[in-house]
Design an enzyme around this catalytic site. Sequence first.
Site, PDB file in Angstrom:
ATOM      1  N   ASP A 108      33.388 -15.015 -17.943  1.00  0.00           N
ATOM      2  CA  ASP A 108      34.611 -14.302 -18.286  1.00  0.00           C
ATOM      3  C   ASP A 108      34.646 -13.081 -17.370  1.00  0.00           C
ATOM      4  OD1 ASP A 108      36.392 -12.482 -19.411  1.00  0.00           O
ATOM      5  OD2 ASP A 108      35.812 -12.942 -21.463  1.00  0.00           O
ATOM      6  N   ILE A 109      35.698 -12.921 -16.619  1.00  0.00           N
ATOM      7  CA  ILE A 109      35.735 -11.863 -15.594  1.00  0.00           C
ATOM      8  C   ILE A 109      35.597 -10.467 -16.208  1.00  0.00           C
ATOM      9  CG2 ILE A 109      38.249 -11.458 -15.480  1.00  0.00           C
ATOM     10  CD1 ILE A 109      37.926 -11.645 -12.375  1.00  0.00           C
ATOM     11  N   ASN A 145      51.661 -10.068 -13.885  1.00  0.00           N
ATOM     12  CA  ASN A 145      53.059 -10.443 -13.616  1.00  0.00           C
ATOM     13  C   ASN A 145      53.794  -9.211 -13.081  1.00  0.00           C
ATOM     14  OD1 ASN A 145      54.175  -8.898 -15.899  1.00  0.00           O
ATOM     15  ND2 ASN A 145      53.121 -10.419 -17.154  1.00  0.00           N
ATOM     16  N   GLY A 179      46.495 -15.218 -20.793  1.00  0.00           N
ATOM     17  CA  GLY A 179      45.469 -15.606 -19.818  1.00  0.00           C
ATOM     18  C   GLY A 179      44.507 -14.480 -19.485  1.00  0.00           C
ATOM     19  N   VAL A 180      44.146 -14.400 -18.214  1.00  0.00           N
ATOM     20  CA  VAL A 180      43.169 -13.403 -17.786  1.00  0.00           C
ATOM     21  C   VAL A 180      43.735 -11.982 -17.937  1.00  0.00           C
ATOM     22  CG1 VAL A 180      43.733 -13.487 -15.309  1.00  0.00           C
ATOM     23  CG2 VAL A 180      41.417 -12.923 -16.037  1.00  0.00           C
ATOM     24  N   ASP A 181      45.034 -11.848 -17.765  1.00  0.00           N
ATOM     25  CA  ASP A 181      45.725 -10.557 -17.920  1.00  0.00           C
ATOM     26  C   ASP A 181      45.524 -10.026 -19.345  1.00  0.00           C
ATOM     27  OD1 ASP A 181      47.386  -8.428 -17.381  1.00  0.00           O
ATOM     28  OD2 ASP A 181      49.235  -9.604 -17.225  1.00  0.00           O
ATOM     29  N   GLY A 210      46.828 -20.774 -13.526  1.00  0.00           N
ATOM     30  CA  GLY A 210      46.926 -21.010 -14.963  1.00  0.00           C
ATOM     31  C   GLY A 210      48.378 -21.247 -15.342  1.00  0.00           C
TER      32      GLY A 210
END
Length: 171
Positions: free
Chosen positions: A11-12, A25, A33-35, A120
Amino acid sequence: MDERIQLLDTDITMLAVDAIVNAANNSLLGGGGVDGAIHRSAGPGLLEECRQLHGCPTGDARITKGYDLPARYVIHSVGPVWQGGRAGEEELLADCYRSCFRLAAEHGLQTLAFPAISTGVYGFPKKKAAAIAVRQTRRALATNSSLERVIFVCFNRETREAYAEALGQRE
Ligand code: AR6
């Protein structure tokens, strides 16, 4: 040169690197998601700083502090939505990586971790995206000697396979 590139299944938000890259975005005000994961782990200070940036065009990037994350900075980059490949998506994704590496050089960052931007929710084909990421990373490593490590975070098996192929490895 490739010894400075690393694939990690993680997981980043866990990574204690100089900067993690966010697949954001245009609003820079968070999302899924990752954001979503990055904003949750960083805490409200990140959203507050992002509000001051007034968005970001596709292909570009902005840098903020990392707040409660183990990473010092977050580089927010806005990937293209895949629309079939004829809307300049490949060039825009390459622009994302170039923008991130420009900011990394400006801030003298030594360690950088990327998610697979656009692959994604935005639907960019994983293999094409990995090839673009690897190409731009090799270019950046060739010219930026302060960059010690670039990590590609593989959140799923398809992503790892795409990077492995792009790096010319067999898995
Ligand atoms: N760590 C590392 N990678 C992750 C994580 C994580 N915690 N979570 C997901 N991924 P996506 P996009 C991977 O959808 O396609 C957001 O709502 C995921 O498996 O996060 O660029 C934004 O606000 C995939 O490989 O980003 C935008 O609206 C990669 O991260 C939109 O989604 C990117 O998937 C951006 O879409």
